[in-house]
Write a protein that holds these residues in place. Structure first.
Motif, PDB file in Angstrom:
ATOM      1  N   ASN A  93       0.816  -1.208   0.000  1.00  0.00           N
ATOM      2  CA  ASN A  93       0.000   0.000   0.000  1.00  0.00           C
ATOM      3  C   ASN A  93       0.850   1.259   0.000  1.00  0.00           C
ATOM      4  O   ASN A  93       0.610   2.175  -0.784  1.00  0.00           O
ATOM      5  CB  ASN A  93      -0.948  -0.006   1.199  1.00  0.00           C
ATOM      6  CG  ASN A  93      -1.944   1.118   1.123  1.00  0.00           C
ATOM      7  OD1 ASN A  93      -1.585   2.274   1.333  1.00  0.00           O
ATOM      8  ND2 ASN A  93      -3.184   0.782   0.822  1.00  0.00           N
ATOM      9  N   HIS A  94       1.834   1.306   0.859  1.00  0.00           N
ATOM     10  CA  HIS A  94       2.634   2.520   0.982  1.00  0.00           C
ATOM     11  C   HIS A  94       3.584   2.710  -0.198  1.00  0.00           C
ATOM     12  O   HIS A  94       3.892   3.852  -0.559  1.00  0.00           O
ATOM     13  CB  HIS A  94       3.371   2.540   2.320  1.00  0.00           C
ATOM     14  CG  HIS A  94       2.439   2.788   3.470  1.00  0.00           C
ATOM     15  ND1 HIS A  94       2.878   3.202   4.699  1.00  0.00           N
ATOM     16  CD2 HIS A  94       1.090   2.696   3.583  1.00  0.00           C
ATOM     17  CE1 HIS A  94       1.840   3.346   5.503  1.00  0.00           C
ATOM     18  NE2 HIS A  94       0.753   3.034   4.838  1.00  0.00           N
ATOM     19  N   ALA A  95       4.021   1.622  -0.815  1.00  0.00           N
ATOM     20  CA  ALA A  95       4.863   1.761  -2.007  1.00  0.00           C
ATOM     21  C   ALA A  95       4.060   2.361  -3.158  1.00  0.00           C
ATOM     22  O   ALA A  95       4.564   3.155  -3.944  1.00  0.00           O
ATOM     23  CB  ALA A  95       5.451   0.413  -2.401  1.00  0.00           C
ATOM     24  N   GLY A  96       2.806   1.996  -3.230  1.00  0.00           N
ATOM     25  CA  GLY A  96       1.956   2.539  -4.293  1.00  0.00           C
ATOM     26  C   GLY A  96       1.156   3.760  -3.875  1.00  0.00           C
ATOM     27  O   GLY A  96       0.311   4.237  -4.634  1.00  0.00           O
ATOM     28  N   GLN A 114      -1.667   6.749   4.730  1.00  0.00           N
ATOM     29  CA  GLN A 114      -1.362   6.702   3.308  1.00  0.00           C
ATOM     30  C   GLN A 114      -1.117   8.121   2.791  1.00  0.00           C
ATOM     31  O   GLN A 114      -0.189   8.364   2.015  1.00  0.00           O
ATOM     32  CB  GLN A 114      -2.495   6.044   2.525  1.00  0.00           C
ATOM     33  CG  GLN A 114      -2.145   5.868   1.046  1.00  0.00           C
ATOM     34  CD  GLN A 114      -3.292   5.341   0.238  1.00  0.00           C
ATOM     35  OE1 GLN A 114      -4.401   5.844   0.346  1.00  0.00           O
ATOM     36  NE2 GLN A 114      -3.023   4.347  -0.587  1.00  0.00           N
ATOM     37  N   ILE A 115      -1.931   9.057   3.225  1.00  0.00           N
ATOM     38  CA  ILE A 115      -1.753  10.454   2.822  1.00  0.00           C
ATOM     39  C   ILE A 115      -0.431  10.998   3.365  1.00  0.00           C
ATOM     40  O   ILE A 115       0.290  11.718   2.679  1.00  0.00           O
ATOM     41  CB  ILE A 115      -2.967  11.293   3.267  1.00  0.00           C
ATOM     42  CG1 ILE A 115      -4.187  10.826   2.459  1.00  0.00           C
ATOM     43  CG2 ILE A 115      -2.714  12.780   3.072  1.00  0.00           C
ATOM     44  CD1 ILE A 115      -5.505  11.304   2.979  1.00  0.00           C
ATOM     45  N   ALA A 116      -0.107  10.611   4.607  1.00  0.00           N
ATOM     46  CA  ALA A 116       1.177  11.020   5.178  1.00  0.00           C
ATOM     47  C   ALA A 116       2.331  10.448   4.361  1.00  0.00           C
ATOM     48  O   ALA A 116       3.339  11.138   4.129  1.00  0.00           O
ATOM     49  CB  ALA A 116       1.281  10.553   6.629  1.00  0.00           C
ATOM     50  N   THR A 117       2.189   9.235   3.883  1.00  0.00           N
ATOM     51  CA  THR A 117       3.223   8.616   3.059  1.00  0.00           C
ATOM     52  C   THR A 117       3.407   9.395   1.752  1.00  0.00           C
ATOM     53  O   THR A 117       4.533   9.631   1.313  1.00  0.00           O
ATOM     54  CB  THR A 117       2.878   7.144   2.765  1.00  0.00           C
ATOM     55  OG1 THR A 117       2.746   6.450   4.003  1.00  0.00           O
ATOM     56  CG2 THR A 117       3.946   6.474   1.923  1.00  0.00           C
ATOM     57  N   ILE A 118       2.296   9.817   1.161  1.00  0.00           N
ATOM     58  CA  ILE A 118       2.372  10.613  -0.067  1.00  0.00           C
ATOM     59  C   ILE A 118       3.125  11.916   0.200  1.00  0.00           C
ATOM     60  O   ILE A 118       4.021  12.298  -0.548  1.00  0.00           O
ATOM     61  CB  ILE A 118       0.962  10.895  -0.618  1.00  0.00           C
ATOM     62  CG1 ILE A 118       0.318   9.594  -1.091  1.00  0.00           C
ATOM     63  CG2 ILE A 118       0.999  11.915  -1.751  1.00  0.00           C
ATOM     64  CD1 ILE A 118      -1.171   9.702  -1.351  1.00  0.00           C
ATOM     65  N   GLU A 156      13.821  10.085  -1.590  1.00  0.00           N
ATOM     66  CA  GLU A 156      14.034   8.629  -1.460  1.00  0.00           C
ATOM     67  C   GLU A 156      12.730   7.951  -1.065  1.00  0.00           C
ATOM     68  O   GLU A 156      12.501   7.604   0.087  1.00  0.00           O
ATOM     69  CB  GLU A 156      15.122   8.365  -0.424  1.00  0.00           C
ATOM     70  CG  GLU A 156      16.441   9.031  -0.764  1.00  0.00           C
ATOM     71  CD  GLU A 156      17.262   9.330   0.479  1.00  0.00           C
ATOM     72  OE1 GLU A 156      16.669   9.660   1.522  1.00  0.00           O
ATOM     73  OE2 GLU A 156      18.481   9.248   0.383  1.00  0.00           O
ATOM     74  N   TRP A 157      11.841   7.707  -2.047  1.00  0.00           N
ATOM     75  CA  TRP A 157      10.517   7.149  -1.777  1.00  0.00           C
ATOM     76  C   TRP A 157      10.592   5.789  -1.100  1.00  0.00           C
ATOM     77  O   TRP A 157       9.768   5.453  -0.267  1.00  0.00           O
ATOM     78  CB  TRP A 157       9.685   7.073  -3.055  1.00  0.00           C
ATOM     79  CG  TRP A 157      10.238   6.103  -4.060  1.00  0.00           C
ATOM     80  CD1 TRP A 157      11.092   6.389  -5.074  1.00  0.00           C
ATOM     81  CD2 TRP A 157       9.994   4.709  -4.108  1.00  0.00           C
ATOM     82  NE1 TRP A 157      11.404   5.249  -5.757  1.00  0.00           N
ATOM     83  CE2 TRP A 157      10.730   4.192  -5.191  1.00  0.00           C
ATOM     84  CE3 TRP A 157       9.219   3.824  -3.360  1.00  0.00           C
ATOM     85  CZ2 TRP A 157      10.723   2.852  -5.529  1.00  0.00           C
ATOM     86  CZ3 TRP A 157       9.202   2.480  -3.695  1.00  0.00           C
ATOM     87  CH2 TRP A 157       9.957   2.013  -4.780  1.00  0.00           C
ATOM     88  N   TRP A 158      11.593   5.003  -1.437  1.00  0.00           N
ATOM     89  CA  TRP A 158      11.708   3.665  -0.856  1.00  0.00           C
ATOM     90  C   TRP A 158      12.092   3.740   0.614  1.00  0.00           C
ATOM     91  O   TRP A 158      11.673   2.908   1.414  1.00  0.00           O
ATOM     92  CB  TRP A 158      12.685   2.806  -1.661  1.00  0.00           C
ATOM     93  CG  TRP A 158      14.078   3.385  -1.745  1.00  0.00           C
ATOM     94  CD1 TRP A 158      14.538   4.297  -2.644  1.00  0.00           C
ATOM     95  CD2 TRP A 158      15.165   3.099  -0.875  1.00  0.00           C
ATOM     96  NE1 TRP A 158      15.851   4.606  -2.389  1.00  0.00           N
ATOM     97  CE2 TRP A 158      16.272   3.874  -1.300  1.00  0.00           C
ATOM     98  CE3 TRP A 158      15.339   2.267   0.219  1.00  0.00           C
ATOM     99  CZ2 TRP A 158      17.497   3.847  -0.669  1.00  0.00           C
ATOM    100  CZ3 TRP A 158      16.562   2.229   0.844  1.00  0.00           C
ATOM    101  CH2 TRP A 158      17.624   3.015   0.399  1.00  0.00           C
ATOM    102  N   VAL A 159      12.869   4.735   1.014  1.00  0.00           N
ATOM    103  CA  VAL A 159      13.219   4.926   2.422  1.00  0.00           C
ATOM    104  C   VAL A 159      11.973   5.359   3.193  1.00  0.00           C
ATOM    105  O   VAL A 159      11.724   4.893   4.304  1.00  0.00           O
ATOM    106  CB  VAL A 159      14.360   5.961   2.586  1.00  0.00           C
ATOM    107  CG1 VAL A 159      14.617   6.262   4.048  1.00  0.00           C
ATOM    108  CG2 VAL A 159      15.635   5.462   1.904  1.00  0.00           C
ATOM    109  N   VAL A 160      11.172   6.232   2.588  1.00  0.00           N
ATOM    110  CA  VAL A 160       9.911   6.654   3.203  1.00  0.00           C
ATOM    111  C   VAL A 160       8.994   5.441   3.370  1.00  0.00           C
ATOM    112  O   VAL A 160       8.380   5.255   4.425  1.00  0.00           O
ATOM    113  CB  VAL A 160       9.231   7.764   2.369  1.00  0.00           C
ATOM    114  CG1 VAL A 160       7.811   8.024   2.852  1.00  0.00           C
ATOM    115  CG2 VAL A 160      10.057   9.042   2.410  1.00  0.00           C
ATOM    116  N   THR A 161       8.916   4.599   2.348  1.00  0.00           N
ATOM    117  CA  THR A 161       8.066   3.405   2.423  1.00  0.00           C
ATOM    118  C   THR A 161       8.510   2.488   3.562  1.00  0.00           C
ATOM    119  O   THR A 161       7.677   1.988   4.327  1.00  0.00           O
ATOM    120  CB  THR A 161       8.095   2.623   1.092  1.00  0.00           C
ATOM    121  OG1 THR A 161       7.603   3.478   0.054  1.00  0.00           O
ATOM    122  CG2 THR A 161       7.260   1.359   1.167  1.00  0.00           C
TER     123      THR A 161
END
Length: 192
Positions: free
Chosen positions: A48-51, A120-124, A132-137
């Protein structure tokens, strides 16, 4: 490292008292198998968070926040009603695993429940802030696990000491309260 730590902290705090914690409690009380539930939460959160950035942007572009709030309120009310309906399991029989097994049911339920959720919104937002989206994920996934693993373990303990009908009523009440709170938050925007 900052992206990871900030992501972990924000999501762990945001997840406290969230509907996915309630789902973790329910799954643990119903199936009494914490390991596949915890693994299911982990897999669903990563997926979910990756996408989150792509899918979250598409959903928010199609459905406005007011409509989303009303849909979530209706969904919580429906979930509250569904929780009150006992499963058709004989009293002398242990609860049967769902069609996709406990792990599969957890992955599906958590993935869908996280759609449009504050984490999920926080992840966005965090992915937009840090390149670094993968580090955030990974950070947001760890935050989800910090908040939800204890909920699974508490649900497992409660299931062995509390009768399932009591757990069912308490969970239903929690979903109804969430539905009412969401509806009341939306009401002024309809009449204003």
């Amino acid at each position: 490292m900052e992206a990871f730590l900030v992501s972990t902290g924000i999501v762990a705090i945001a997840e406290i008292g969230d509907k996915t914690q309630l789902l973790a409690l329910l799954l643990a009380a119903k199936f009494r198998r914490p390991v596949p539930i915890i693994l299911g939460i982990f897999v669903a959160t990563i997926a979910n968070h990756a996408g989150a950035a792509a899918l979250g942007a598409a959903i928010s572009a199609l459905i406005g926040p007011d409509t989303m709030r009303w849909l979530l309120a209706a969904g919580f009310a429906a979930m509250g009603i569904w929780v009150l309906v006992p499963d058709k399991v004989d009293d002398d029989e242990a609860p049967k695993a769902p069609r996709f097994g406990v792990f599969g049911a957890t992955v599906i339920a958590f993935f869908l429940l996280e759609m449009g959720d504050k984490t999920q919104i926080a992840t966005i937002a965090l992915a937009a802030r840090y390149s670094e989206w993968w580090v955030v994920t990974m950070g947001t996934t760890l935050g989800m696990m910090i908040a939800n693993v204890p909920a699974v373990l508490i649900g497992q303990a409660a299931a062995t000491t509390l009768p399932l009908p009591v757990v069912r009523v308490v969970a239903a009440l929690a979903f109804f309260v969430l539905a009412v709170l969401l509806a009341l938050d939306s009401f002024p925007q309809l009449v204003g």
